[in-house]
Write a protein that holds these residues in place. Structure first.
Motif, mmCIF file in Angstrom:
data_model
loop_
_atom_site.group_PDB
_atom_site.id
_atom_site.type_symbol
_atom_site.label_atom_id
_atom_site.label_comp_id
_atom_site.label_asym_id
_atom_site.label_seq_id
_atom_site.Cartn_x
_atom_site.Cartn_y
_atom_site.Cartn_z
ATOM 1 N N LEU A 158 6.478 0.667 13.290
ATOM 2 C CA LEU A 158 6.871 1.391 14.489
ATOM 3 C C LEU A 158 6.156 2.725 14.580
ATOM 4 O O LEU A 158 5.751 3.154 15.653
ATOM 5 N N VAL A 159 6.040 3.396 13.429
ATOM 6 C CA VAL A 159 5.421 4.715 13.363
ATOM 7 C C VAL A 159 4.526 4.746 12.126
ATOM 8 O O VAL A 159 5.000 4.499 11.015
ATOM 9 N N PRO A 160 3.236 5.033 12.301
ATOM 10 C CA PRO A 160 2.344 5.092 11.140
ATOM 11 C C PRO A 160 2.702 6.252 10.208
ATOM 12 O O PRO A 160 3.376 7.200 10.615
ATOM 13 N N CYS A 161 2.237 6.185 8.982
ATOM 14 C CA CYS A 161 2.527 7.218 7.975
ATOM 15 C C CYS A 161 1.733 8.488 8.268
ATOM 16 O O CYS A 161 0.647 8.695 7.737
ATOM 17 N N GLU A 162 2.293 9.327 9.132
ATOM 18 C CA GLU A 162 1.628 10.582 9.456
ATOM 19 C C GLU A 162 2.573 11.775 9.457
ATOM 20 O O GLU A 162 2.151 12.891 9.689
ATOM 21 N N TYR A 163 3.850 11.536 9.182
ATOM 22 C CA TYR A 163 4.835 12.611 9.222
ATOM 23 C C TYR A 163 5.307 12.971 7.819
ATOM 24 O O TYR A 163 5.414 12.114 6.951
ATOM 25 N N THR A 164 5.611 14.248 7.622
ATOM 26 C CA THR A 164 6.110 14.687 6.324
ATOM 27 C C THR A 164 7.630 14.562 6.237
ATOM 28 O O THR A 164 8.174 14.542 5.143
ATOM 29 N N TYR A 165 8.299 14.449 7.391
ATOM 30 C CA TYR A 165 9.756 14.333 7.355
ATOM 31 C C TYR A 165 10.277 13.758 8.672
ATOM 32 O O TYR A 165 9.749 14.068 9.741
ATOM 33 N N PHE A 166 11.310 12.927 8.583
ATOM 34 C CA PHE A 166 12.061 12.417 9.727
ATOM 35 C C PHE A 166 13.482 12.946 9.616
ATOM 36 O O PHE A 166 14.091 12.846 8.565
ATOM 37 N N TYR A 167 14.024 13.490 10.695
ATOM 38 C CA TYR A 167 15.420 13.904 10.736
ATOM 39 C C TYR A 167 16.237 12.791 11.378
ATOM 40 O O TYR A 167 15.693 11.882 11.986
ATOM 41 N N SER A 168 17.541 12.876 11.291
ATOM 42 C CA SER A 168 18.421 11.874 11.897
ATOM 43 C C SER A 168 18.280 11.887 13.411
ATOM 44 O O SER A 168 18.071 12.937 14.016
ATOM 45 N N GLU A 169 18.441 10.711 14.010
ATOM 46 C CA GLU A 169 18.383 10.570 15.468
ATOM 47 C C GLU A 169 19.535 11.342 16.097
ATOM 48 O O GLU A 169 20.652 11.345 15.587
ATOM 49 N N GLN A 170 19.242 12.037 17.174
ATOM 50 C CA GLN A 170 20.267 12.811 17.875
ATOM 51 C C GLN A 170 19.972 12.739 19.371
ATOM 52 O O GLN A 170 18.873 13.108 19.804
ATOM 53 N N ASN A 171 20.903 12.233 20.134
ATOM 54 C CA ASN A 171 20.770 12.121 21.592
ATOM 55 C C ASN A 171 19.515 11.369 22.013
ATOM 56 O O ASN A 171 18.844 11.744 22.965
ATOM 57 N N GLY A 172 19.167 10.310 21.280
ATOM 58 C CA GLY A 172 18.024 9.494 21.653
ATOM 59 C C GLY A 172 16.678 10.025 21.203
ATOM 60 O O GLY A 172 15.643 9.488 21.561
ATOM 61 N N LEU A 173 16.695 11.107 20.410
ATOM 62 C CA LEU A 173 15.456 11.705 19.912
ATOM 63 C C LEU A 173 15.497 11.827 18.395
ATOM 64 O O LEU A 173 16.556 12.027 17.813
ATOM 65 N N GLU A 232 6.588 5.352 2.579
ATOM 66 C CA GLU A 232 5.850 6.562 2.232
ATOM 67 C C GLU A 232 4.514 6.186 1.607
ATOM 68 O O GLU A 232 4.429 5.264 0.799
ATOM 69 N N LYS A 233 3.485 6.922 2.017
ATOM 70 C CA LYS A 233 2.131 6.712 1.509
ATOM 71 C C LYS A 233 1.427 8.063 1.508
ATOM 72 O O LYS A 233 1.354 8.724 2.548
ATOM 73 N N ASN A 234 0.938 8.471 0.341
ATOM 74 C CA ASN A 234 0.252 9.772 0.220
ATOM 75 C C ASN A 234 1.089 10.924 0.756
ATOM 76 O O ASN A 234 0.607 11.770 1.504
ATOM 77 N N ASP A 235 2.371 10.934 0.417
ATOM 78 C CA ASP A 235 3.322 11.978 0.828
ATOM 79 C C ASP A 235 3.558 12.038 2.340
ATOM 80 O O ASP A 235 4.070 13.026 2.846
ATOM 81 N N LYS A 236 3.176 11.015 3.072
ATOM 82 C CA LYS A 236 3.436 10.923 4.512
ATOM 83 C C LYS A 236 4.370 9.739 4.741
ATOM 84 O O LYS A 236 4.296 8.729 4.055
ATOM 85 N N GLU A 265 0.811 -1.213 0.000
ATOM 86 C CA GLU A 265 0.000 0.000 0.000
ATOM 87 C C GLU A 265 0.850 1.272 0.000
ATOM 88 O O GLU A 265 0.318 2.370 0.022
ATOM 89 N N TYR A 266 2.164 1.108 -0.029
ATOM 90 C CA TYR A 266 3.064 2.251 0.063
ATOM 91 C C TYR A 266 3.572 2.654 -1.313
ATOM 92 O O TYR A 266 3.861 1.811 -2.155
ATOM 93 N N THR A 267 3.674 3.966 -1.524
ATOM 94 C CA THR A 267 4.164 4.471 -2.809
ATOM 95 C C THR A 267 5.678 4.353 -2.907
ATOM 96 O O THR A 267 6.223 4.330 -3.993
ATOM 97 N N TYR A 268 6.348 4.271 -1.753
ATOM 98 C CA TYR A 268 7.794 4.128 -1.767
ATOM 99 C C TYR A 268 8.238 3.419 -0.494
ATOM 100 O O TYR A 268 7.722 3.695 0.590
ATOM 101 N N ILE A 269 9.177 2.501 -0.623
ATOM 102 C CA ILE A 269 9.808 1.824 0.512
ATOM 103 C C ILE A 269 11.302 2.060 0.374
ATOM 104 O O ILE A 269 11.911 1.663 -0.610
ATOM 105 N N TYR A 270 11.873 2.741 1.353
ATOM 106 C CA TYR A 270 13.296 3.079 1.321
ATOM 107 C C TYR A 270 14.137 1.885 1.757
ATOM 108 O O TYR A 270 13.661 1.004 2.470
#
Length: 112
Positions: A39-54, A23-27, A8-13
């Motif tokens: 782990l995380v549903p498709c609701e974010y427009t961008y993920f940044y690199s992990e930094q200090n556990g966040l 990625e699904k519907n630009d999320k 169901e995803y438009t892209y799998i990295y």
């Protein structure tokens, strides 16, 4: 054959550090590359690199933080800017006001 990630995803990295971004519907969302559990549903427009556990995430133009071990949202996506940690605190901005978060993503000082 067994479907590990639904079609169901438009892209799998490609997997990176045991995580598969989808990625699904630009999320964007995240799967565990070992168990193939979401782990995380498709609701974010961008993920940044992990930094200090966040992990800094974006929903539209607003930013928040996920815990990098549990993948749970620890800081809601309400901030215009979230800066890199400095001196044990994370500077945030919302509507031109500056505040600070603790290193676990909890509020240390309300924006003013």
């Amino acid at each position: 054959f067994k479907v590990l990630i639904p079609c169901e995803y438009t892209y799998i990295y490609s997997p990176l550090n045991g995580i598969i971004k989808v990625e699904k519907n630009d999320k964007k969302g995240l799967f565990d590359a070992n168990t193939y559990k979401m782990l995380v549903p498709c609701e974010y427009t961008y993920f940044y690199s992990e930094q200090n556990g966040l992990i800094k995430v974006e929903k539209g133009s607003k930013k928040g933080l996920l815990n990098a071990k549990t993948y749970k949202l620890v800081t809601p996506c309400i901030y215009d800017y979230i800066y890199s940690p400095s001196g044990g605190l994370i500077k945030v901005e919302i509507k031109g006001k500056t505040g600070y978060l603790n290193m676990d993503g909890s509020l240390a000082r309300r924006p003013e």
